[in-house]
Design a protein around this motif. Sequence first.
Motif, PDB file in Angstrom:
ATOM      1  N   ILE A 128       0.843  -1.201   0.000  1.00  0.00           N
ATOM      2  CA  ILE A 128       0.000   0.000   0.000  1.00  0.00           C
ATOM      3  C   ILE A 128       0.878   1.250   0.000  1.00  0.00           C
ATOM      4  O   ILE A 128       0.648   2.202  -0.769  1.00  0.00           O
ATOM      5  N   ALA A 129       1.893   1.238   0.873  1.00  0.00           N
ATOM      6  CA  ALA A 129       2.806   2.382   0.940  1.00  0.00           C
ATOM      7  C   ALA A 129       3.528   2.569  -0.393  1.00  0.00           C
ATOM      8  O   ALA A 129       3.697   3.700  -0.874  1.00  0.00           O
ATOM      9  N   ALA A 130       3.950   1.460  -1.007  1.00  0.00           N
ATOM     10  CA  ALA A 130       4.653   1.536  -2.290  1.00  0.00           C
ATOM     11  C   ALA A 130       3.743   2.091  -3.382  1.00  0.00           C
ATOM     12  O   ALA A 130       4.185   2.880  -4.236  1.00  0.00           O
ATOM     13  N   MET A 131       2.467   1.706  -3.373  1.00  0.00           N
ATOM     14  CA  MET A 131       1.529   2.216  -4.375  1.00  0.00           C
ATOM     15  C   MET A 131       1.313   3.717  -4.211  1.00  0.00           C
ATOM     16  O   MET A 131       1.232   4.462  -5.199  1.00  0.00           O
ATOM     17  N   VAL A 132       1.202   4.163  -2.952  1.00  0.00           N
ATOM     18  CA  VAL A 132       1.014   5.591  -2.698  1.00  0.00           C
ATOM     19  C   VAL A 132       2.214   6.390  -3.204  1.00  0.00           C
ATOM     20  O   VAL A 132       2.067   7.403  -3.912  1.00  0.00           O
ATOM     21  N   VAL A 133       3.418   5.933  -2.872  1.00  0.00           N
ATOM     22  CA  VAL A 133       4.632   6.632  -3.296  1.00  0.00           C
ATOM     23  C   VAL A 133       4.757   6.624  -4.816  1.00  0.00           C
ATOM     24  O   VAL A 133       5.137   7.635  -5.431  1.00  0.00           O
ATOM     25  N   SER A 134       4.445   5.494  -5.449  1.00  0.00           N
ATOM     26  CA  SER A 134       4.557   5.413  -6.908  1.00  0.00           C
ATOM     27  C   SER A 134       3.610   6.376  -7.599  1.00  0.00           C
ATOM     28  O   SER A 134       3.957   6.980  -8.620  1.00  0.00           O
ATOM     29  N   MET A 135       2.402   6.559  -7.047  1.00  0.00           N
ATOM     30  CA  MET A 135       1.448   7.477  -7.660  1.00  0.00           C
ATOM     31  C   MET A 135       1.863   8.931  -7.451  1.00  0.00           C
ATOM     32  O   MET A 135       1.640   9.789  -8.313  1.00  0.00           O
ATOM     33  N   VAL A 136       2.467   9.233  -6.296  1.00  0.00           N
ATOM     34  CA  VAL A 136       2.968  10.587  -6.069  1.00  0.00           C
ATOM     35  C   VAL A 136       4.103  10.900  -7.048  1.00  0.00           C
ATOM     36  O   VAL A 136       4.157  11.984  -7.656  1.00  0.00           O
ATOM     37  N   LEU A 137       5.024   9.951  -7.228  1.00  0.00           N
ATOM     38  CA  LEU A 137       6.104  10.118  -8.204  1.00  0.00           C
ATOM     39  C   LEU A 137       5.555  10.255  -9.619  1.00  0.00           C
ATOM     40  O   LEU A 137       6.027  11.070 -10.409  1.00  0.00           O
ATOM     41  N   TYR A 138       4.562   9.442  -9.913  1.00  0.00           N
ATOM     42  CA  TYR A 138       3.913   9.494 -11.243  1.00  0.00           C
ATOM     43  C   TYR A 138       3.370  10.887 -11.516  1.00  0.00           C
ATOM     44  O   TYR A 138       3.547  11.445 -12.601  1.00  0.00           O
ATOM     45  N   LYS A 139       2.708  11.464 -10.504  1.00  0.00           N
ATOM     46  CA  LYS A 139       2.130  12.796 -10.666  1.00  0.00           C
ATOM     47  C   LYS A 139       3.216  13.857 -10.774  1.00  0.00           C
ATOM     48  O   LYS A 139       3.145  14.779 -11.626  1.00  0.00           O
TER      49      LYS A 139
END
Length: 249
Positions: free
Chosen positions: A232-243
């Motif tokens: 879950i934490a990895a998905m959140v960080v990946s989406m922030v980086l994506y944005k």
Amino acid sequence: MCCSGFLKIMMFIFNGTIFLAGVAILGVGVWVKVDSGSLLGLLDEVEGAPSGLSQLVNVSYLLMAVGAVLLVIGFLGCCGAVRESRCMLLTFFIIVLIIFLVEVAGAVVLLVFQGLADQLLLGLEDEVRKSIKNEYGNNGSLTSLWDATMEEFQCCGYRNYSDFNGSPFFYTHGGNVYPPTCCNATTTDGICLKKAAELSVMPGCFDKLLQLIEENAVIIAAVALGIAALEIAAMVVSMVLYKNIGTKG
């Protein structure tokens, strides 16, 4: 810039953990595959066993598959963060989301199975004891499998030594001898006489198998939920980086 660098470090930490978890799960899967003395192997020798329960012997393939997938997504997350690839980060997010949902479902199934293990094993009792009485001492593969299981887990029969009464092994030895593990202490010849077996009353493999299933169900479910939290934490960080990458572009 500082925030972006911090997020990249976070991606390395999260995905490094997932990568190592994948290595561990893959290793456990390989170990289970080569462990011929596992109690679960007994299910292959029982006629009339529920097909769903007998598939537990193939759990090693599932573990190896999960481990391999975790290795891939761990690498994909790190590579996507370093190269700042939105495509790789999005692919990473989708794969991790799917794995996350599967792991949560699997953890729930394991917890439910833990509560049903006693009933399922009781349902197998008649068939297992029948196979011992008809085949032990006559069927080489079944006899070897029971011997290895009883030796490894220090148990005797499905319930106790009386499961061997009337078996080919029992009659071959004049109706007076049981497998060596049915006695707490054997003679110098490794023989378990009837009287010694009656006095020792070694626990049956039913109790050992039930304990094994219950203990490992809790451990595996806890590990799966722990990995899910990291994902879950990895998905959140990946989406922030994506944005952030999209905004920078």
